[in-house]
Write a protein that holds these residues in place. Structure first.
Motif, PDB file in Angstrom:
ATOM      1  N   LYS A 182      -1.644  -2.287   0.368  1.00 38.85           N
ATOM      2  CA  LYS A 182      -2.214  -2.566   1.671  1.00 38.85           C
ATOM      3  C   LYS A 182      -1.078  -2.914   2.623  1.00 38.85           C
ATOM      4  O   LYS A 182      -0.127  -3.583   2.230  1.00 38.85           O
ATOM      5  CB  LYS A 182      -3.192  -3.746   1.550  1.00 38.85           C
ATOM      6  CG  LYS A 182      -4.161  -3.793   2.696  1.00 38.85           C
ATOM      7  CD  LYS A 182      -5.347  -4.701   2.364  1.00 38.85           C
ATOM      8  CE  LYS A 182      -6.314  -4.668   3.531  1.00 38.85           C
ATOM      9  NZ  LYS A 182      -7.467  -5.511   3.351  1.00 38.85           N
ATOM     10  N   ALA A 183      -1.200  -2.441   3.840  1.00 34.74           N
ATOM     11  CA  ALA A 183      -0.152  -2.746   4.815  1.00 34.74           C
ATOM     12  C   ALA A 183      -0.171  -4.228   5.146  1.00 34.74           C
ATOM     13  O   ALA A 183      -1.186  -4.882   5.015  1.00 34.74           O
ATOM     14  CB  ALA A 183      -0.373  -1.941   6.082  1.00 34.74           C
ATOM     15  N   SER A 184       0.982  -4.741   5.566  1.00 37.29           N
ATOM     16  CA  SER A 184       1.040  -6.151   5.957  1.00 37.29           C
ATOM     17  C   SER A 184       0.370  -6.332   7.303  1.00 37.29           C
ATOM     18  O   SER A 184       0.589  -5.552   8.220  1.00 37.29           O
ATOM     19  CB  SER A 184       2.488  -6.608   6.104  1.00 37.29           C
ATOM     20  OG  SER A 184       3.148  -6.461   4.902  1.00 37.29           O
ATOM     21  N   TYR A 185      -0.428  -7.365   7.382  1.00 36.55           N
ATOM     22  CA  TYR A 185      -1.007  -7.708   8.679  1.00 36.55           C
ATOM     23  C   TYR A 185       0.019  -8.574   9.389  1.00 36.55           C
ATOM     24  O   TYR A 185       0.143  -9.768   9.121  1.00 36.55           O
ATOM     25  CB  TYR A 185      -2.329  -8.457   8.481  1.00 36.55           C
ATOM     26  CG  TYR A 185      -3.077  -8.694   9.762  1.00 36.55           C
ATOM     27  CD1 TYR A 185      -3.866  -7.679  10.292  1.00 36.55           C
ATOM     28  CD2 TYR A 185      -2.999  -9.902  10.431  1.00 36.55           C
ATOM     29  CE1 TYR A 185      -4.564  -7.879  11.486  1.00 36.55           C
ATOM     30  CE2 TYR A 185      -3.690 -10.109  11.617  1.00 36.55           C
ATOM     31  CZ  TYR A 185      -4.469  -9.098  12.134  1.00 36.55           C
ATOM     32  OH  TYR A 185      -5.153  -9.287  13.302  1.00 36.55           O
TER      33      TYR A 185
ATOM     34  N   SER B 153      -5.762  -3.404   8.186  1.00 29.78           N
ATOM     35  CA  SER B 153      -5.281  -4.068   6.966  1.00 29.78           C
ATOM     36  C   SER B 153      -5.317  -5.586   7.083  1.00 29.78           C
ATOM     37  O   SER B 153      -4.372  -6.272   6.700  1.00 29.78           O
ATOM     38  CB  SER B 153      -3.844  -3.628   6.631  1.00 29.78           C
ATOM     39  OG  SER B 153      -3.808  -2.250   6.451  1.00 29.78           O
ATOM     40  N   LYS B 154      -6.380  -6.080   7.661  1.00 32.09           N
ATOM     41  CA  LYS B 154      -6.491  -7.532   7.797  1.00 32.09           C
ATOM     42  C   LYS B 154      -6.701  -8.136   6.410  1.00 32.09           C
ATOM     43  O   LYS B 154      -7.506  -7.623   5.626  1.00 32.09           O
ATOM     44  CB  LYS B 154      -7.686  -7.860   8.683  1.00 32.09           C
ATOM     45  CG  LYS B 154      -7.419  -9.012   9.629  1.00 32.09           C
ATOM     46  CD  LYS B 154      -8.573  -9.186  10.576  1.00 32.09           C
ATOM     47  CE  LYS B 154      -8.352 -10.417  11.415  1.00 32.09           C
ATOM     48  NZ  LYS B 154      -9.536 -10.730  12.207  1.00 32.09           N
TER      49      LYS B 154
ATOM     50  N   ARG C 220      -6.029   9.529   0.762  1.00 27.39           N
ATOM     51  CA  ARG C 220      -5.057   9.871   1.799  1.00 27.39           C
ATOM     52  C   ARG C 220      -3.667  10.017   1.186  1.00 27.39           C
ATOM     53  O   ARG C 220      -2.721  10.328   1.866  1.00 27.39           O
ATOM     54  CB  ARG C 220      -5.063   8.782   2.871  1.00 27.39           C
ATOM     55  CG  ARG C 220      -6.284   8.859   3.770  1.00 27.39           C
ATOM     56  CD  ARG C 220      -6.343   7.679   4.707  1.00 27.39           C
ATOM     57  NE  ARG C 220      -6.975   6.522   4.075  1.00 27.39           N
ATOM     58  CZ  ARG C 220      -7.088   5.333   4.652  1.00 27.39           C
ATOM     59  NH1 ARG C 220      -6.584   5.136   5.847  1.00 27.39           N
ATOM     60  NH2 ARG C 220      -7.681   4.332   4.026  1.00 27.39           N
TER      61      ARG C 220
ATOM     62  N   ALA D  81     -10.151  -8.277   4.250  1.00 30.32           N
ATOM     63  CA  ALA D  81     -11.145  -7.290   4.653  1.00 30.32           C
ATOM     64  C   ALA D  81     -11.320  -6.241   3.566  1.00 30.32           C
ATOM     65  O   ALA D  81     -10.397  -5.933   2.811  1.00 30.32           O
ATOM     66  CB  ALA D  81     -10.716  -6.618   5.955  1.00 30.32           C
ATOM     67  N   LYS D  82     -12.549  -5.706   3.508  1.00 29.81           N
ATOM     68  CA  LYS D  82     -12.824  -4.715   2.462  1.00 29.81           C
ATOM     69  C   LYS D  82     -12.067  -3.424   2.730  1.00 29.81           C
ATOM     70  O   LYS D  82     -11.406  -2.869   1.884  1.00 29.81           O
ATOM     71  CB  LYS D  82     -14.336  -4.455   2.405  1.00 29.81           C
ATOM     72  CG  LYS D  82     -15.125  -5.590   1.820  1.00 29.81           C
ATOM     73  CD  LYS D  82     -16.576  -5.209   1.611  1.00 29.81           C
ATOM     74  CE  LYS D  82     -17.365  -5.167   2.912  1.00 29.81           C
ATOM     75  NZ  LYS D  82     -17.649  -6.501   3.513  1.00 29.81           N
ATOM     76  N   GLU D  83     -12.210  -2.933   3.973  1.00 29.01           N
ATOM     77  CA  GLU D  83     -11.537  -1.698   4.348  1.00 29.01           C
ATOM     78  C   GLU D  83     -10.203  -2.040   4.997  1.00 29.01           C
ATOM     79  O   GLU D  83      -9.930  -3.202   5.304  1.00 29.01           O
ATOM     80  CB  GLU D  83     -12.412  -0.940   5.351  1.00 29.01           C
ATOM     81  CG  GLU D  83     -13.669  -0.342   4.775  1.00 29.01           C
ATOM     82  CD  GLU D  83     -13.410   1.001   4.116  1.00 29.01           C
ATOM     83  OE1 GLU D  83     -12.255   1.455   4.138  1.00 29.01           O
ATOM     84  OE2 GLU D  83     -14.359   1.584   3.582  1.00 29.01           O
ATOM     85  N   ASP D  84      -9.404  -1.019   5.248  1.00 27.94           N
ATOM     86  CA  ASP D  84      -8.142  -1.338   5.916  1.00 27.94           C
ATOM     87  C   ASP D  84      -8.251  -1.211   7.436  1.00 27.94           C
ATOM     88  O   ASP D  84      -7.277  -1.091   8.138  1.00 27.94           O
ATOM     89  CB  ASP D  84      -6.992  -0.484   5.373  1.00 27.94           C
ATOM     90  CG  ASP D  84      -7.209   0.991   5.599  1.00 27.94           C
ATOM     91  OD1 ASP D  84      -8.262   1.366   6.141  1.00 27.94           O
ATOM     92  OD2 ASP D  84      -6.303   1.777   5.252  1.00 27.94           O
TER      93      ASP D  84
END
Lengths: 651, 394
Positions: B119-122, A580-581, B37, A584-587
């Motif tokens: 989205k998860a936190s980086y 999850s950067k 998912r 980025a496109k994907e996680d």
């Protein structure tokens, strides 16, 4: 390092072809039995470990029946146990044998060999980017020494005088004197011989793991980019190499005392109507030697589980593991401290009380890195995007039992409190949670997570979830109430409590409840076995990267052959936790994707040459060296990459 | 019969489950790999964590309240109450941590379950946090260790000089009890002292190996149960004849291994007499008990002795009523060196009737309706005989 890894591109391609051809010609025996392939050896360890786990579990169910339902008529077990059932009652000495063998099997054969043996073997080459272990031959020997050890230990269950029965710690003089206990005769001899072979196996394995991790990492796989699994396996192997020889010497001296009349552990003994000749020995010497292995052994079984969990929690939270460096630091601290806490098992053994104080201080220090790890796991979950694969469920479960069991260790590590709690069910509850269950959960998490890599198929995740919840609930139902019995003072290894006024009326329903809960938990393991075997043959075919994971093993073919990667081994350009950067496109961004392919997500320190952090310097040099990005699949073209090796050597 | 029915039932359930599984996997095969998912089963698992948290909390609290009745049997020694306090403080702190961490551990999976649109936190690290949760546990643990260490140090100091000495000797599978006797004045000593022992002197009668070349041995007596005075330091001298044993007095928070070849000790003060405990617990049958907590073989679970705490006057009376072992086993006078024999005779007095090997006075035996452990070890009225009895282990 790169020199060892890939001597020259030319030979490499050649070597691959050779390997490839070779594989087809391998006889069945060389391929599946006396195999030198780390993946096959890992599977051998796994199957052996599962076999032992069911056997060890079955033994515990028998003695749980005795504890939970002391009045029960056990004649129905006579077909299996024969003369150990007399008039419907379990023989008290065989009860001790069951307890002893349950402990020995679970600690050594399941959670050491089954866990470390399986996953260190399987994952180290695949995750660091190596074709195999440093020495495939030693690795094969390691398994077959373990097999030999298993055969001897298993045989000891069937001999007339019964297996070793002095507790899994086999303290002398009890374990040294056949006149004190039937199990201390032939059974104990076999125990010692089996353990000697086991130690040989473990050492061969550990030396291999260490060598492989140090020498065979692929280009770019610096220590600061190793997945935490590898860090855990590496440190576990270090602990094993340093501590198992001490157990070996302890066993050797015990063999001398038993068979050659020496007095290392024995002194001033009068038994069976005669005074024995032993003088000057000390039973405490054995305890010191045993626990010098015995305590690190706790971490030998626990660290791999923690490593596996770190990897799985990060992957399925879709988030970097929180505090990667703190995690490594904690594991290093645990590794060192695990060697200086052993005497907390001996607070009331007659040990000098001053030493007791020292070990109390050291023991409670080790709680700090353990606490750090727990907090880091929880923080990794925070603001994640969590996918509950079965591996993830078991990993979160691991953190839970690790905390529950770890916290009671704070009470036990305090020598003043330990006076009352020592050798009671409180201790049993404590280590079954923190060591037994936590490591078992780690083992299960690993099996579910890497099953696709091992067998090319998926395990059923619904059955997996049922297995998890049944086990998780069951484990708490079994071990949580044991704390209550421990606080009430119930001593462990008691065949029955009816002899004592203080305990005979207490918790009668609770002991029965624990036994039923144990049976309940065991049923779910049958479900696992079904899922496991069924999935090997009939499971859904695994995709290339089923969990969208960053680590290198998922770049290898779905069913990796001998040599793991077809063609070139991928290089590594980043740490394994780029989940999850932002940008980025994907996680997820796997480790083998170069930074220049992901300009949208690179962090500031990742692009500037010479910047500190995750290897900015190397990135810059990589760039000069590699114009093209290596891809997962074999990139046949030759590329002049030798210069990269130099930069890696500086690490 | 029941087992057959149970067996058939289990098989049926297994078959049914297998069928369900088969159908389910066929359906999932038809459906193919899910594209998201964010599946139902992911949601179910997420909810399960919260369910587990709630039910688990209720279960843990309820069960510990119910079970608490028997926690830490009433302490009868001052140091025991201190370690109990330490235990509860530690459990309080760890219990709070247990609860807090589990709330987070189970809440996060539910709160942050997978969503396609999130989205998860980086968030790879935070040194400040790491430092906080390294330092805070370290401080708390240090405080716990220091308080524990103080108590431990006090417990393990040298016993006071005036402590009542009792020797406990572990053997498979019972305890022997030896007292120093009260005739020390006869041999010109100011305090009672235990005589020396040697394992090579053990025989069928002298089962603890009393050494009669030591004048302190002359008035030593053996007892069948432990008597100790209230509110006086008691020093347990502990040893073992054959294998490891461990002295465990649960009500006094006393535990110490008995090691062959390495005598150990533990001293404590009992501050509640047996009678007081009987009144306090409202149980006229109550007795303090001694158990073995180091696995020692077949009869490990049956090594029970009764311990009686009484007022000092009663205790002294009891001691006075005991007869030195030597006076009941006059044959052992031959082991006494010639120059000490006269002293020995002064201690044990003139011969009183036929010599007996029974070291336990009759009135004492009568006062104990001891429900001794029944299984493998029978209460031996003649302790000497126990050595000759063939052990089951042989």
């Amino acid at each position: 390092m790169a020199a060892v890894d890939i001597p020259a591109k030319h030979d490499m391609a050649h070597g691959d072809d050779h390997d490839h051809d070779h594989e087809h010609h391998q006889s069945f025996i060389r391929k599946y039995i006396f195999s030198e392939d780390h993946k096959t050896i890992a599977r051998q360890y796994l199957f052996s470990g599962i076999f032992w786990a069911f056997l060890g579990g079955a033994l515990s169910l028998i003695f749980r029946l005795q504890l939970g339902f002391p009045k029960m008529d056990m004649t129905f077990l006579k077909p299996i146990l024969g003369k150990w059932i007399q008039e419907g009652k379990l023989d008290p000495e065989f009860y001790l044998a069951l307890v002893t063998m349950h402990g020995t099997i679970m600690v050594f054969f399941v959670l050491t060999a089954g866990l470390s043996g399986t996953f260190s073997n399987f994952l180290i080459p695949l995750q660091i980017g190596a074709r195999d272990m440093a020495s495939g031959f030693l690795n094969m020997l390691s398994y077959w020494f373990f097999f030999l050890s298993s055969v001897i230990m298993l045989t000891s269950l069937f001999i007339e005088t019964g297996p070793a029965a002095g507790g899994w710690t086999v303290y002398p003089p009890l374990s040294a004197l056949p006149q004190a206990l039937n199990g201390s005769g032939m059974g104990m001899t076999m125990w010692l011989v089996a353990m000697a072979f086991f130690i040989v196996s473990s050492l061969l394995g550990s030396i291999n793991y260490i060598t492989t991790v140090i020498n065979l990492r692929t280009r770019g796989m610096s220590f600061s980019r190793l997945p935490l699994t590898i860090w855990a396996f590496f440190l576990t192997a270090v602990i094993g190499v340093l501590s198992f020889p001490v157990l070996f010497s302890a066993a050797l001296l015990l063999i001398f005392d038993r068979s050659f009349g020496t007095s290392f552990y024995l002194s001033e003994i009068y038994i069976g109507g005669e005074a024995l000749h032993y003088v000057g020995g000390s039973p405490l010497l054995y305890q010191h030697l045993f626990w010098f292995l015995g305590h690190p052994e706790v971490y030998i079984v626990l660290l791999p589980a923690l490593g596996i969990t770190s990897e799985i929690i990060a992957t399925n939270s879709r988030k970097p593991i929180f505090g990667y460096r703190a995690m490594i630091g904690s594991m290093m601290a645990i590794t060192v401290l695990s060697f200086v806490v052993w005497a907390h098992h001996m607070f009331v053994s007659g040990l000098n009380p001053f030493l007791g104080s020292i070990f109390m201080f050291l023991t409670l220090i080790i709680a700090v890195p353990s606490a750090v790890k727990a907090f880091n796991y929880i923080t990794t979950l925070w603001r994640g995007n969590i996918v509950f694969t079965t591996g993830m469920l078991f990993s979160i479960g691991l953190v839970s039992v690790f905390i529950s069991g770890g916290l009671t260790g704070i009470a036990l590590g305090n020598s003043a409190i330990d006076i009352q709690l020592h050798d009671t069910y409180f201790v049993v509850a404590h280590f079954h949670l923190v060591m037994g269950s936590a490591s078992f959960f780690g083992l299960m998490a690993g099996v579910y997570h890497w099953f696709p890599k091992m067998f090319g198929r998926m395990m059923d995740d619904k059955l997996g979830a049922i297995h998890f919840w049944g086990t998780f609930i069951g484990v708490y139902l079994v071990f949580f109430p044991m704390h209550y019995m421990g606080i009430a003072g119930f001593p462990r290894r008691y065949y029955s409590f009816t002899g004592f006024e203080v305990w005979k009326e207490l918790y009668l329903d609770l002991t029965g409840f624990i036994t039923i809960a144990a049976g309940f938990t065991a049923l779910f393991q049958v479900l696992f076995l079904y899922n496991f075997i069924h999935s090997i043959f009939r499971g859904r075919r695994a995709p290339q990267n089923p969990w969208r994971s960053n680590t290198l093993e998922w770049t290898a073919p779905i069913n990796p052959g001998h040599g793991n990667w077809v063609g070139e081994i991928p290089s590594v350009y980043r740490w394994p936790y780029d989940y999850s950067k932002p940008g980025a496109k994907e996680d997820f961004i796997p480790q083998h994707i170069p930074l220049w392919e992901t300009p949208e997500s690179n962090l500031s320190h990742e692009i500037e040459p010479g910047a500190v952090g995750s290897g900015g310097e190397k990135v810059a040099m990589d760039r000069q060296g590699d114009i093209e990005a290596p891809t997962i699949v074999n990139n046949k073209e030759e590329k002049g990459r030798i210069d990269v090796a130099d930069s890696d050597k500086k690490e | 019969m029941t087992s057959i029915i149970l067996g058939v039932g289990v098989v049926l359930i297994v078959v049914i489950l297998a069928m369900i599984f088969r159908v389910q996997s066929l359906i999932s095969m038809v459906r193919g790999t899910p594209t998201t998912r964010e599946t139902t089963s992911n949601k179910v698992n997420a909810v399960m964590w919260m369910v587990f948290l709630v039910l688990g909390t209720i279960g843990a609290v309820w069960s510990s309240i119910v079970a608490a009745e028997y926690f830490l049997p009433e302490a009868s020694s001052p140091h025991g109450r201190k370690t109990d306090d330490l235990f509860w403080i530690t459990m309080g702190i760890t219990g709070a941590v247990f609860f807090a961490t589990h709330v987070l551990l189970f809440y996060f999976p539910w709160r942050y379950q997978f969503r396609e649109n999130r989205k998860a936190s980086y968030y790879p690290d935070n040194n400040k946090l790491e430092v906080i949760w390294t330092v805070v546990p370290a401080i708390v643990l240090t405080l716990l260790v220091l308080s524990g260490w103080k108590v431990w140090r006090d417990i393990t100091t040298e016993a006071p000089e005036d402590a009542v000495v009792v020797e406990l000797i572990g053997q498979q599978f019972q305890w022997e009890i030896r007292y120093p006797g009260d005739k020390h004045a006869v041999i010109g000593k100011s305090r009672p002292e235990l005589g020396a022992f040697d394992f090579r002197l053990i025989d069928a009668n002298n089962i603890v190996g009393i050494d009669y070349t030591d004048e302190n041995s002359f008035d030593d007596f053996m007892a069948r149960e432990i008597h100790i005075p209230k509110n006086r330091p008691v020093l347990l001298k502990i040893r073992a004849k054959d294998v490891l044993h461990s002295v465990f007095l649960p009500h006094f928070r006393v535990k110490m291994d008995a090691v062959p070849g390495m005598p150990t000790n533990f001293w404590f003060v009992a501050d509640k007499s047996t009678e007081e405990m009987r009144a306090e617990l409202n149980n006229p049958e109550f007795n303090y008990e001694l158990a073995c907590t180091e696995v020692c073989g077949r009869g490990h679970f049956s090594m029970r002795k009764i311990l009686i705490v009484e007022d000092e006057a009663e205790y002294n009376k009891w001691v006075a009523a005991q007869t030195p072992w030597l006076s009941r086993n006059r044959g052992y006078l031959s082991k006494v060196p010639d120059n000490l024999r006269e002293k020995a005779l002064r201690v044990i007095g003139p011969e009183e009737g036929p010599s007996s090997t029974d070291s336990v006075p009759a009135e004492d035996a009568a006062s104990v309706p001891a429900p001794e452990a029944k299984k493998t070890v029978k209460m031996v009225s003649n302790p000497g005989a126990s050595v000759e009895k063939p052990k089951t282990a042989q």
